[in-house]
Design a protein around this motif. Structure first.
Motif, mmCIF file in Angstrom:
data_model
loop_
_atom_site.group_PDB
_atom_site.id
_atom_site.type_symbol
_atom_site.label_atom_id
_atom_site.label_comp_id
_atom_site.label_asym_id
_atom_site.label_seq_id
_atom_site.Cartn_x
_atom_site.Cartn_y
_atom_site.Cartn_z
ATOM 1 N N ASN A 144 0.847 -1.199 0.000
ATOM 2 C CA ASN A 144 0.000 0.000 0.000
ATOM 3 C C ASN A 144 0.885 1.253 0.000
ATOM 4 N N PRO A 145 0.715 2.138 -0.989
ATOM 5 C CA PRO A 145 1.546 3.354 -1.051
ATOM 6 C C PRO A 145 1.477 4.202 0.219
ATOM 7 N N ARG A 146 0.382 4.107 0.940
ATOM 8 C CA ARG A 146 0.258 4.903 2.155
ATOM 9 C C ARG A 146 1.279 4.494 3.210
ATOM 10 N N LEU A 147 1.702 3.243 3.163
ATOM 11 C CA LEU A 147 2.722 2.803 4.104
ATOM 12 C C LEU A 147 4.046 3.521 3.851
ATOM 13 N N HIS A 148 4.365 3.727 2.568
ATOM 14 C CA HIS A 148 5.580 4.480 2.248
ATOM 15 C C HIS A 148 5.434 5.938 2.702
ATOM 16 N N GLU A 149 4.235 6.473 2.553
ATOM 17 C CA GLU A 149 4.013 7.850 3.002
ATOM 18 C C GLU A 149 4.179 7.977 4.517
ATOM 19 N N VAL A 150 3.704 6.958 5.240
ATOM 20 C CA VAL A 150 3.887 6.960 6.691
ATOM 21 C C VAL A 150 5.366 6.953 7.036
ATOM 22 N N LYS A 152 7.784 8.170 5.300
ATOM 23 C CA LYS A 152 8.355 9.500 5.041
ATOM 24 C C LYS A 152 7.966 10.486 6.134
ATOM 25 N N ARG A 161 12.926 1.946 6.355
ATOM 26 C CA ARG A 161 11.660 1.669 5.662
ATOM 27 C C ARG A 161 11.650 0.228 5.149
ATOM 28 N N SER A 169 5.608 -6.366 5.225
ATOM 29 C CA SER A 169 4.466 -6.350 4.304
ATOM 30 C C SER A 169 4.520 -7.462 3.268
#
Length: 253
Positions: A144-150, A152, A161, A169
């Motif tokens: 989920n891209p939101r995990l990368h945003e978290v 950051k 990360r 994941s």
């Protein structure tokens, strides 16, 4: 884990039909033994101790190959999935190499390394690395891209990360690939023992054929089938224990 009574009953029915068909000469092949003769052959190889040493060699070689394939597949798959330039550079090579049958490389391994365990391991790793590599790449791409945003937002570095977001994941995808890789390595090791290295279950199969002992030949074939089934069963149970709530693993298992 549910017991498949219907599947077990079908196996027993096939064995019974086989026994009766050969005993009553409904089917006649020169080298088709009755199941009772296969059982006698199995008792012979268990009794003289040869089965233990042969199984030990096959399991040892397949285990080493599996560990190497898993390590290479997870490491390279994570790198390819995370770093776009690496994916671009390796995409064509991966597609080409994974289409090469491992069996076709066995004469090459024999020529370069000789009839040794190293030859078996190299060929088995080549065959087993692709399932785990592709599963890992797919797992990284579906994070989920939101995990990368978290990550950051929390100011996590690339290493953090990877360890705290990416690896946890993709564990379900890795475990699915591990199941395929281990079974693939086992199959290729047995074939390699038949073709290039005179040891293990594969070589015993070959020798039984050459010595015109169909009872032993079928006995070893039964052993290889049971071995593959038990390893796959152990992996399924292990996966469910490690990730009991994963829907992806439930579908794959």
């Amino acid at each position: 884990m549910r017991l498949n009574l219907a599947g077990g009953g079908l196996v027993l029915l096939i064995v019974l039909v086989w026994q009766l068909a050969v005993a009553w000469k409904i089917v006649e092949f020169d080298y088709l033994p009755k199941p009772t003769e296969v059982a006698s052959g199995l008792g012979e190889i268990v009794g003289d101790g040869s089965l233990v040493s042969q199984l030990g060699h096959t399991l040892y070689t397949a285990g080493i190959a599996s560990l190497l394939a898993i390590g290479i597949g997870v490491g390279l798959g994570t790198l390819v999935g995370l770093v776009r330039p690496v994916e671009v550079m390796t995409g064509a090579s991966v597609d080409f190499l994974r289409s090469i049958p491992a069996v076709s490389l066995m004469p090459v391994a024999l020529l370069l390394l000789g009839p040794a365990v190293e030859s078996e391991v190299v060929v088995a790793v080549f065959a087993g690395v692709w399932p785990i590599l592709l599963s890992t790449i797919a797992g990284v791409r579906t994070i989920n891209p939101r995990l990368h945003e978290v990550g950051k937002v929390l100011h996590l570095g690339r290493r953090e990360r990877t360890l705290k977001i990416v690896i946890p994941s993709i564990v379900p995808s890795i475990l699915v690939g591990v199941r395929l890789a281990v079974v693939t390595c086992l199959v290729v090791v047995i074939i390699a023992e038949i073709m290039i290295n005179p040891e293990g279950i594969g070589w015993a199969l070959s020798q039984a054929q050459k010595s015109l002992r169909p009872d032993l030949l079928f006995a070893y074939a039964v052993v290889t089938g049971l071995l593959g089934y038990l390893i796959n069963l152990a992996l399924i149970v292990g996966v469910r224990v490690i990730m009991p709530g994963s829907q992806e693993l439930r579908r794959q298992a």
